[in-house]
Design an enzyme around this catalytic site. Structure first.
Site, PDB file in Angstrom:
ATOM      1  N   SER A 155       0.807  -1.217   0.000  1.00 53.43           N
ATOM      2  CA  SER A 155       0.000   0.000   0.000  1.00 53.43           C
ATOM      3  C   SER A 155       0.843   1.271   0.000  1.00 53.43           C
ATOM      4  O   SER A 155       0.353   2.346  -0.351  1.00 53.43           O
ATOM      5  CB  SER A 155      -0.944   0.004   1.204  1.00 53.43           C
ATOM      6  OG  SER A 155      -0.226  -0.162   2.413  1.00 53.43           O
ATOM      7  N   ASP A 396      -4.616   5.706  11.394  1.00 50.45           N
ATOM      8  CA  ASP A 396      -3.656   5.317  10.358  1.00 50.45           C
ATOM      9  C   ASP A 396      -2.432   6.211  10.509  1.00 50.45           C
ATOM     10  O   ASP A 396      -2.426   7.371  10.086  1.00 50.45           O
ATOM     11  CB  ASP A 396      -4.263   5.471   8.965  1.00 50.45           C
ATOM     12  CG  ASP A 396      -3.300   5.010   7.869  1.00 50.45           C
ATOM     13  OD1 ASP A 396      -2.140   4.671   8.183  1.00 50.45           O
ATOM     14  OD2 ASP A 396      -3.710   5.003   6.689  1.00 50.45           O
ATOM     15  N   HIS A 399       0.225   5.291   6.470  1.00 50.76           N
ATOM     16  CA  HIS A 399       0.104   5.901   5.151  1.00 50.76           C
ATOM     17  C   HIS A 399       0.154   7.424   5.267  1.00 50.76           C
ATOM     18  O   HIS A 399       0.122   7.973   6.369  1.00 50.76           O
ATOM     19  CB  HIS A 399      -1.189   5.443   4.479  1.00 50.76           C
ATOM     20  CG  HIS A 399      -1.278   3.955   4.343  1.00 50.76           C
ATOM     21  ND1 HIS A 399      -1.966   3.167   5.258  1.00 50.76           N
ATOM     22  CD2 HIS A 399      -0.751   3.111   3.426  1.00 50.76           C
ATOM     23  CE1 HIS A 399      -1.851   1.900   4.902  1.00 50.76           C
ATOM     24  NE2 HIS A 399      -1.124   1.829   3.795  1.00 50.76           N
TER      25      HIS A 399
END
Length: 422
Positions: A155, A396, A399
């Site tokens: 990712s 998160d 990311h």
């Protein structure tokens, strides 16, 4: 012609020859003095994964100094260690936003999800020795004209890919020509204006493997061969950007040449615990050797650090900083080791292949560790506090928000490509 004129000719020729001979030392002296390449030393010519040709702009030189010194192309465009520097304020802000770019994954569209601060958007990376030019989408498309660029990995590779698509979309609308797999794991765009293709391939180990799912609580990796999901298309690519790392932390069983090597975090699997660092090295080595054998350009984006800072991922206040760290924050632990492995493997393959293969590390680990403010945090979901402040909230801290610090990675990458095209 009379006899007298014929007798004078040899004397005139001798004089002409003498004049030419007198001028030769002067010309040679001027060439030696004025030759700009005489200033190049071994340091200037060294080729390192941490160095890239970035145009230098001197902000401290006065106008008087500039008029006294003649333009020196070697001084103006030299190998710059972009990994050493600091984040400085940039009032210009990003080139795109969450509304103007339609390819941003929802979980990284931080402002649209209600993040209240926007200061994290107004920073740029300033190397000590030079400036990184602002991303020029037309320039990038010109460099990749008639070529296929593929992002391959987990990712984080997709995060960088989506940043690039957003940056390029500011000058040319991409056509999504292929989509497959859940969560947009396999996609391909075409920029018809320059005949450029950009793809993304989900491959969290780069090598062949099965991801944990259902009743299987661990991954299975085969470290001696690349993942066929991208390997079968290798001949179609001109340039690859590979990026993995975090999936190697999960429980897994490892295979090589048909035998079980061992496992990581697998108490119930009847395997020898061997950790994951050596496996990560084998996976990087297998990938780089395979790509090098096919003579493809390859950029390895180094390990991207997370900023949970020891807190549980669902704790209130995880990665809630709003500014970069000051200088002095150093790499350590997992971030340091993963980056070290990647840099060593890149240098090993470069040494083995020489100039036959274009291979560089896009070394973003130290740059990114300074940006705890650049993650979605709780804004991975829309307006997480609309019903009040919960005791627990999902965060998160891995990311990057888009736009955000990951855009800098692509600003550096364009300079790598430019050097290759010179």
């Amino acid at each position: 012609m009379g006899l007298k004129e014929q007798q004078n000719c040899p004397s005139q020729r001798k004089i002409s020859v003498l004049i030419v001979l007198l001028f030769i030392p002067i010309v040679l002296f001027r060439l030696c003095v004025d030759n700009p390449f005489s200033a190049i030393d071994d340091t200037t010519l060294q080729d390192s994964a941490a160095h890239v040709v970035i145009t230098s702009y001197s902000s401290s030189s006065s106008q008087e100094e500039e008029t006294q010194e003649s333009y020196d192309p070697i001084k103006e465009e030299s190998l710059c260690d972009y990994t050493k520097g600091k984040w400085v304020r940039d009032e210009m802000g990003p080139l795109y936003n969450g509304s103007s770019c339609g390819t941003i994954k929802d979980g990284q569209n931080c402002l649209r999800h209600g993040r209240p601060d926007s200061g994290y958007l107004y920073w740029k990376w300033k190397p000590n020795q030079c400036d990184i030019p602002r991303f020029d989408a037309n320039r990038f498309l010109d460099l990749m004209r008639n070529k296929h660029l593929a992002f391959i990995g987990d990712s984080m590779a997709r995060n960088q890919l989506e940043s690039l698509i957003c940056l390029l979309s500011t000058v040319s609308s991409p056509d999504l020509v292929y989509r497959n797999g859940e969560d947009n794991k396999f996609r391909r765009w075409r920029f018809e204006s320059h005949n450029v293709t950009v793809s993304v391939y989900w491959s969290p180990f780069l090598v062949a493997g099965l991801e944990k799912s259902g009743n299987v609580d661990h991954n299975v990796l085969h470290v001696d061969r690349v993942d066929e999901r991208w390997g079968k298309d290798l001949e179609r690519f001109d340039t690859l950007v590979v990026s993995v790392g975090h999936w190697f932390l999960h429980p897994a069983v490892y295979h090589e040449s048909g035998s079980v090597l061992g496992c990581h975090s697998c108490e119930a699997s009847n395997c020898t615990e061997i950790g994951f660092f050596d496996i990560f090295r084998k996976a990087i080595r297998t990938t780089l050797k395979t790509v090098a054998k096919n003579r493809r350009e390859v950029i390895l984006t180094t390990f991207s650090p997370s900023h949970f800072e020891g807190r549980p991922w669902d704790s209130l206040g995880a990665c809630n900083m709003t500014e970069p760290y000051e200088e002095g924050k150093v790499l350590e632990g997992l971030d340091l080791e993963m980056r070290r492995i990647e840099m060593e493997e890149v240098e090993a393959v470069k040494a083995a292949t020489g100039a036959e293969v274009r291979l560089e590390a896009l070394d973003v680990t130290a740059i990114s560790v300074l940006r705890p403010d650049g993650h979605p945090g709780p804004y991975m979901y829309e307006f997480p506090f609309k019903n009040g402040v919960p005791e627990r909230v999902h965060n998160d801290c891995l990311h990057w928000c888009l736009p955000g610090p990951v855009d800098t990675w692509n600003e550096i990458m364009i300079e790598m490509l430019r050097r290759w095209r010179v």
